[in-house]
Structures are given as structure tokens and as C-alpha cells.
Design an enzyme around this catalytic site. Structure first.
Site: not given
Lengths: 645, 251
Positions: A448, A267, A338, A44
Site C-alpha cells: 500500500l 504469503h 513472509r 492504489l
């Protein structure tokens, strides 16, 4: 410290970015054509940066480690992307997204960078829609949202459980358009081998063609590192097989400082390890925590019976289940950040309540399926459920999923200033490769957001500010002595690895590294374990350089050699991760030191002594690196103890 | 579980390839297919020989990098999976497993099981996008899109570009791959302005690169790990005909 000038613009937080953009230097279109930019990495961050810079008119070269930009591991991001659109009218705003991100990062991120991230996030959604990304929509045809950990609003935009895929394909489409237009040139199956610095400025790179083994030289006016994170130092992680921190280490060797290497995200919801042959771990999206409830048996005997296969979890009565996140954190419940969810799972398993092989907890959709129906759950998470079933061979619609924490993301990375420039002029770092926005813990659906914010909306401005001063700088030849030396040292490194012809395969050594890191520099750290880890890593480094076995040759496709090169760099990274974890005598975010906890077992930060970024400087082979500090000054935010209860 | 593996070995594009046979023992049924190959490769390194090259990356079925032709089927004997998601429990103990690279003229072999699939990118570069640049776009909610259209576009957009459709087709047709992209963008209002040009250019490139025509056997649909429907091909044909007959824009 003069070497660490974060270059944060003056003024109110909400005005800094606007002020920067209105006063920065620009490059006119005719001059842009004379300036070359190298982008390493096509995820990305890399694809969006290359596409945006190419569209502006710069000459861009982009290097891809696999056969196509669409393979980059951004593609595997599942749940979504955050933006403070407030389409749900639930009280969201840029300030709230900013606050949540800083708090989620446990007050170890730089205020001005995070505010800018929250500010540009909305534009990413608009950009994605314009590119044709099929985001989920409601029946009115408008964009839909879901919730993610660490926030009390619904601000996460998504495309089924494949949001990363769709956003990456969006950036890939923008990149493809520029490749067609000729502004970006694409080089696939290339791995960066070294950074070339001339007169203190990043002026090019050496790559290895993974198809032919050939070493190649490339020059430019600036270099962008969009090479992702280093989670694979742990061997087993949710990262893809090709993900590695090697390019970042090369930059570190050439003078780019490395920030907060010990900040690693574990995670909470991954499919548990099943055997020694395991090559990687698979994530089950955080979005599942919207509807899934996490539990273990309330009674230790029931946990034991389940582990022995004498009891089926679906037979366990409601009152015999311990929904420990809902119990401990009623305000956020299953949607705590998380780091907190991971530690809580480890705590239950360590106490003997784990299921599966002992290192797993349940993620249960029974209540949600009863409430919403199977079809709705399938629509929301269908691909994730299918993925789970294919791997585990158990139907998650009928039985609760089993999950356990795993290494997922690295908040640490190359140190960058407000302009995303490293300590080497002309070398920029974006996305997961830099350190700046997530502090000690990244919130879900923010990776993201950061990768694309950097690529579409930040670098195209800040790089111009740098390149404006270079319009008179001629293109540099790849025949200079700096290029000669860089290629020579790469070749020497390759030859020495091939010459070792030792006893241990790369995978064996990689597993050993992963074991040391998970056991001693993993989820629960303490001074004793870290002090042990450091010499163990030094020994492993020596063992690598004397006993690794790589077959084949260096002048053809040889994945074993590529893995060996990465491993050598990962061992070195592991050493600074352990050192950084040892010096940080506090618990914050993903960095949990067992000596520094509250009476309730929560992480205890030490703002008085550790409210800084630990920035490591390389001093040469066999030399101790030096740590510098970038003090974090919170001017606008009220620093608090994190509380999700 | 024990297996006999017949694997295609080829040093480079020009070299002559051959099948080599390997025995592999004590494989867990929960082991993935690629992990089984990792075990084989580790044993080859221990024997000082060159491991088998195969493409792989995410190992969770989304990057599209892996792709092996296993016992005559792209991605092997399971439905709706990529090779990395295939597990050894799908085979029987003692079975002989034949492993080949994707076979299609536009996908030349690079080494062993690795093929060059850059042809897929070349087709996308012809117009598999909406020509927006960064910034200056309307608000995300400015154009409402009916939910069923967005959902349909998402189904087409879930293509991972692995090339199984092409490997499965006896004509090596790329029409499912191209059709999926054409359909995704044709369904969305943002994609409409360039729809006519897009389909013509992508189809022309597909032909130029040597991909064949549709055989109407639908092997592509049957083998697609993401279950992309053949209706994407019909949609592409429709868009193509409309572009040629109705549109004022031709290439």
C-alpha cells in the site's frame, strides 16, 4: 549497460530525492493543459497517480478493467500501511524503515528507490487522514499502530482489517473529485490490448471494451502502467479473478524490459485449498501474527490423529505443541518476514506434521483471547474472523485457524529507473506493476505504501521532468500507421483464438499452467524442476494456440475470451519466470533454490555472483529472450546475511 | 449436492430476457456459490454454448463486484455475506435456485446477470469526498479524533458499493449507500467544511438518477453484507435538514 541507466541522482542517500526535485524540469500550468496522459489501472497506484496528475492540470484518461475503480484488488489489502512516524516512540526513523525494507527484500532492491519510499511514506498517512480515512485511533484520539513482519517497531497504520479498502476509497475519492472537475476522464470496463509506440516513444494504447467487444484507440504524450502483478500465473493465488499480467506482457513485447520475473511472494497465512473446484485462495492478514501463534503438533502421531479426525487440536496440551517460528526465530518469533514463515510451514508439513488435509498449520488465538479478552480480538480482527468462519464453517474464536502459504504478490515487474520510467521513453510503471522497491521479498504493509508513494508523491514530479520536453510535441492522431498496425494485430489475435475451437476450456488450461508453476516454479525450486518446467510451458503454449475452446463471439461481452487472452500472456510470462529462476543460482527472499541453503536450512545468498537485477528483453516470437544485468551497488547500507533469530 | 438452477439470460440491454433452467450435479457443500456457477459455465462451454455472464472479482467479500439476486434475496440466504462468500452448504440438496440480476431502474442489465452500476460512482462524484489535493496537508496527528467517532466513521466507511441495499428496496432507494458516505464524512472534523454542500448535492444526484425514496422497511439494512445501519439514513436526513435550514450554502 547503456540501455539500463537507472538515473540515480548524485549525492548522499538522504539528499537524492530533494536534490532531484529541486533540479528537475517543470511544466507551467498553461502547457499542462496541452499534455495528455493515459493511466491504465485504477488501484492504489493508478487512482492516486491519475488524481494527482489531474489536479496538477494535465489531461488524464484512466482505464478501469471493471465497472468502478473501487473494485481494484488493492481493496482487499487487510493489515495496514507502514510509515516511519515514530508516534510510538519506539525508535523508528526513515533510516530504520529503509533498512528494514532493504533487509526484508534480501538485498536485491535498489537503494535509492527504497530510501525515497521510506522518506515519502509519512506524507501518505497525512494525506489519508486529510481525505477522511478513518484510521484506527487510541483513546486520546491519536493514530494507533500495530506491528508487522520483519520489523521490531510498531509502524503499521490500519483501519480494522480493511486498510486497503479505506486507502483505495481515499484514492477513489480523490479521483472522483478530479472526474467531476473534468481533469480526469474515466473509461470503465476496458482492458488494454496493446501499447502503441511511435518514434520510440509510448504514444497510446488499444483497448477492448469488455461490454461491447469493440476495439478502441487512445493517444497521449505518456502512458502509465498501474496494472498490478501477475500472481494469477499460478491460477490459485490470493489475487482477484481479474488481476492479470497481460498489459505488462504487451509492453514487454513492445520493448519494455521485464525485471526479476522469478521473484514471487508466497504469503504464509492463507486459507488452505479445499477442492478441485477452488477458484482462488483467501488471505488471512499478516496482522493476525501480532496476536496469533503458529504451531503444529510436536509428535507426528498427534498430527496423524488430528488429520484423521481422532484428535481435536484444542485438546492438545501446551507441551505437545511445537510453536516452530518461536522456536527457530526467538528474536522475531511469529513476526518473521513472509518468505521465512512460508518456508517454515512447508518444512513442517513436508516432514509430516501438517494438519487438515496435511497441508495446513494452526494459527491460534487462545493465548491472546485469554490475555486481551474476546472483545479486543474482535475489535482488531473481527472482519477477518467472520470471513474465515464463512469460508471454512469453523468458529476461529473457539478453534485455531488453519492456514497454509499461497501465492500473493509479485516483486518482479516492468523494469523502471529512478523516475519510474521503463525502457520505453514515455512509458511509466508504478505500484506492483514495477519491480523497484521490494527486492526478493516484500515486507507486509509495504505494498500500500509503495503504490501510494508512487502515485501521490513520485510520478507527479518525475513525469513532469519527462513531459517538460514534450510541450512542443503536438497531439498525435489515432489514424497513424502505428495505431492501424496495433489494432490490426490485436484483431488478428482475437480472431485466431476464436477460430481454434479446440477441446480444452480456458479454465482447464489455466489449471494446468497453475499446476506446472506451483510444482516446478513454486516455493522450493531446483535446477532439475526448472529445466523440466521450461519445455512443459512451451508445450502448454502450443496446446493453447491449437486446442483452446472459446465459445460466443468477439463482438459482445465475453468473459471467456477475455480470460483466454490473459492466459496466452500468462503462459509467456511463466516461461520467463522459469528461465529467470533457473539462472539465479542462489536463494534469496521468496526465491528459494533447494541447492543453495545453509547448514541450518536457511536461504543462502550469493552476493558475489548474483547481486544484480535480472532484466529480460523480448526478442520476438520463438526467439530466446536476452537477460541483461543491472548491478546493485550498496553504497550506504551494510549488506549482511539476514538474521531473524 | 444436486440443484436445479433457474437463471436469467439476456443477450444485451435491449434484448428480451428469459429464465433458463439448468441441472447441476455433485456439488460439494464447501463449494462457493460462484464456484458452482464456474462449474456450470465450464459445462456450458463444453456443450459449445455461451456461459452465463456474472460480475465477480475479489471473491473474498470486499470489492463489491459480485451481486446476484438469489431466491428473492440480494446475496442469497445467508446474513452479512456477499454472493462470493455464500457457500452451497446454505442450500438443501435437490433445491431449485432462482438467480436474477439486481433489479432497479438505475441499474440496467448489460448481459445476463451483469448490471450497470456506474450510477453509484456518479453519486460519489457529486461530493462523496473531501476536496484535498496531494500534498500540503497537516500532520496525521494534528487533529485528534475521538476514538468512538473514528470507529463510527469506520463502520459507515465499510460500505463496499455492491448495490444490495438498492436491489433489496422496493423503491430502489440508494439512501443507505449515500447515507453511509455522508455520515462517514460528517462525523470527521476534516469533512465538516463541505458537509452542507455535500449532502445537498449527493441527494440531488440520487433523485436525478432515478433512485426512489426510503420506504422505512429497512430491507437495505437487513441485506447489507457489511451490516451498515439504517441510522446512516437518519444521519443523512438530519444533515440534509440542517443544510437546508441552517447552512448559508445551498445548491
Amino acid at each position: 549497460m547503456s540501455t539500463l541507466d537507472s538515473k540515480i541522482p548524485e549525492g548522499q542517500l538522504s539528499e537524492k530525492w530533494t536534490r532531484y526535485k529541486s533540479s528537475q524540469k517543470l511544466v507551467n500550468p498553461a502547457n499542462k493543459r496541452k499534455l495528455d496522459i493515459i493511466v491504465v489501472g485504477t488501484g492504489l497506484a493508478g487512482s492516486s497517480a491519475a488524481a494527482s496528475l489531474g489536479a496538477l492540470g494535465f489531461n488524464v484518461k484512466i482505464f478501469c478493467i471493471s465497472d468502478s475503480p473501487r473494485r481494484a484488488h488493492s481493496i482487499a489489502a487487510q493489515g495496514g500501511i507502514n510509515a516511519a512516524k515514530n508516534y510510538q516512540n519506539d525508535g523508528d526513523s526513515i533510516e530504520r524503515l529503509f533498512n528494514d525494507t532493504i533487509k526484508g527484500g534480501d538485498y536485491r532492491a535498489r537503494e535509492a528507490n527504497v530510501y525515497r519510499l521510506a522518506e515519502v511514506a509519512n506524507s501518505i498517512i497525512d494525506q489519508g487522514v486529510a481525505q477522511g480515512i478513518p484510521f484506527a485511533r487510541d483513546y486520546a484520539g491519536l493514530l494507533d499502530n500495530r506491528s508487522f513482519g520483519g520489523s521490531q517497531v510498531s509502524r503499521t497504520f490500519y483501519a480494522k482489517g480493511q486498510t486497503g479498502q479505506q486507502l483505495l476509497l481515499g484514492a477513489y475519492s480523490a479521483l472522483s473529485k478530479e472526474i467531476k472537475a473534468g481533469t480526469v476522464k474515466m473509461y470503465e470496463r476496458r482492458e488494454m490490448m496493446d501499447l502503441v509506440v511511435i518514434d520510440g516513444q509510448a504514444r497510446g494504447i488499444i483497448t477492448r471494451n469488455l461490454q461491447t467487444g469493440e476495439l478502441e484507440r487512445w493517444s497521449s504524450h505518456a502512458v502509465v502502467m498501474a496494472t498490478g502483478g501477475y500472481g494469477n500465473v499460478y491460477f490459485l493465488s490470493t489475487n482477484a479473478m481479474e488481476c492479470n499480467g497481460s498489459a505488462a506482457v504487451q509492453c514487454y513485447h513492445k520493448g519494455a524490459m521485464f525485471a526479476n520475473p522469478c521473484f514471487v511472494q508466497i504469503h504464509p497465512t492463507c486459507i488452505p485449498v479445499k477442492g478441485d473446484y477452488q477458484s482462488k485462495l483467501t488471505l488471512m492478514s499478516e496482522s493476525l501474527r501480532n496476536d496469533g501463534r503458529i504451531w503444529v503438533p510436536k509428535n507426528i502421531e498427534d498430527a496423524k490423529a488430528i488429520r484423521e479426525g481422532k484428535l481435536n487440536p484444542t485438546d492438545l496440551k501446551e507441551e505437545d505443541r511445537d510453536y516452530y517460528l518461536e522456536r527457530r526465530y526467538p528474536a522475531f518469533g511469529n513476526l518473521v518476514p513472509r518468505d521465512i514463515a512460508s518456508r517454515a510451514a512447508k518444512e513442517r508439513c513436508d516432514a509430516g506434521y501438517g494438519v487438515g488435509a496435511g497441508f495446513a498449520v494452526y494459527l491460534d488465538f487462545k493465548t491472546a483471547i485469554e490475555r486481551l479478552g474476546r472483545d479486543k480480538i474482535q475489535e482488531r480482527y473481527g472482519n477477518l474472523f467472520q470471513m474465515y468462519e464463512k469460508i471454512v464453517d469453523v468458529d476461529p474464536y473457539e478453534n485455531p485457524m488453519m492456514i497454509y502459504p499461497a501465492v500473493h504478490y509479485t516483486m518482479g515487474g516492468l523494469w523502471v529507473d529512478y523516475e519510474l520510467q521503463t525502457t520505453i521513453p514515455g512509458l511509466f510503471a508504478t505500484g506492483e506493476a514495477n519491480f523497484s522497491d521490494h527486492g526478493a521479498n516484500r515486507l507486509g504493509a509495504s505494498a500500500l505504501m509503495q503504490g501510494l508513494a508512487d502515485g501521490y508523491f513520485i510520478l507527479p514530479y518525475t513525469m513532469q521532468n519527462f513531459l517538460a520536453d514534450k510541450i512542443h510535441q503536438p497531439r498525435v492522431s489515432i489514424e497513424t500507421k502505428e495505431f492501424d498496425e496495433a489494432e490490426k494485430s490485436v484483431r488478428a489475435k482475437l480472431e485466431s483464438i476464436m477460430a481454434i475451437k479446440g477441446e480444452k476450456t480456458v479454465d482447464t488450461l489455466q489449471r494446468e499452467l497453475g499446476h506446472i508453476m506451483w510444482e516446478y516454479v513454486g516455493m522450493g525450486r531446483n535446477a532439475e524442476k526448472l529445466t523440466k518446467a521450461i519445455p512443459m510451458l512451451a508445450d502448454l503454449r502450443k496446446e493453447f494456440w491449437s486446442n483452446v475452446r472459446v465459445t460466443g463471439d468477439m463482438n459482445s461481452m465475453n468473459p471467456e475470451l477475455a480470460k483466454a487472452l490473459r492466459l496466452a500472456d500468462h503462459i509467456e510470462l511463466a516461461e520467463i519466470m522459469a528461465k529467470d529462476a533457473l539462472q539465479r543460482e542462489e536463494s534469496c527472499g521468496g526465491h528459494y533454490r533447494e541447492e543453495y541453503v545453509t547448514d541450518e536450512g536457511e536461504a543462502r545468498r550469493d552476493d558475489k555472483n548474483f547481486m544484480f537485477v535480472g532484466v529480460w528483453e523480448y526478442k520476438g516470437e520463438e526467439q530466446e529472450p536476452i537477460m541483461h544485468k543491472e548491478e546493485l551497488n550498496y553504497e550506504f547500507i551494510n549488506v549482511q546475511q539476514r538474521n531473524y533469530k | 449436492m444436486d440443484f436445479t438452477l433457474k437463471i436469467w439470460r439476456q443477450e444485451n440491454q435491449k434484448a428480451k430476457g428469459r429464465f433458463e433452467t439448468y441441472k447441476i450435479k455433485d456439488i460439494s457443500p464447501d463449494c462457493s456459490f460462484l464456484e458452482m456457477l464456474d462449474i456450470l459455465n465450464e459445462s456450458l462451454v463444453n456443450k459449445l454454448s455461451h456461459p452465463v455472464c456474472f460480475d465477480n472479482d475479489c471473491r473474498e467479500g470486499i470489492c463489491g463486484m459480485c451481486g446476484l439476486y438469489i431466491n428473492g434475496r440480494p446475496h442469497g440466504p445467508d446474513d452479512a455475506v456477499t454472493t462470493c462468500q455464500l457457500h452451497m452448504r446454505k442450500f438443501t440438496d435437490g433445491e431449485t435456485i432462482t438467480i436474477e440480476p439486481w433489479r432497479a431502474k438505475p441499474f440496467p442489465v448489460i448481459r445476463d446477470l451483469v448490471v450497470d452500476r456506474t450510477a453509484l460512482d456518479k453519486m460519489i462524484q457529486e461530493g462523496g469526498y473531501i476536496s484535498v489535493t496531494s500534498g500540503g496537508v497537516p500532520d496525521g496527528n494534528a487533529i485528534p479524533i475521538p476514538k468512538h467517532k473514528a470507529d463510527q466513521a469506520m463502520d459507515s466507511a465499510s460500505c463496499i458499493g455492491c448495490g444490495a441495499c438498492i436491489a433489496a428496496c422496493k423503491n430502489a432507494s440508494a439512501m443507505l449507500f449515500v447515507g453511509a458516505k455522508v455520515t462517514q464524512l460528517a462525523l470527521l472534523p476534516q469533512g465538516k467544511p463541505e458537509a452542507a454542500i455535500r449532502v445537498q448535492k449527493m441527494v440531488a444526484k440520487m433523485d436525478e438518477l432515478g433512485f426512489g425514496n426510503c420506504t422505512n422497511t429497512y430491507a437495505c439494512e437487513a441485506e447489507c453484507p457489511k451490516e451498515i445501519k439504517r441510522s446512516n439514513i437518519s444521519r443523512m436526513n438530519l444533515e440534509f435538514i440542517l443544510a437546508k435550514i441552517v447552512s448559508e450554502e445551498t445548491i
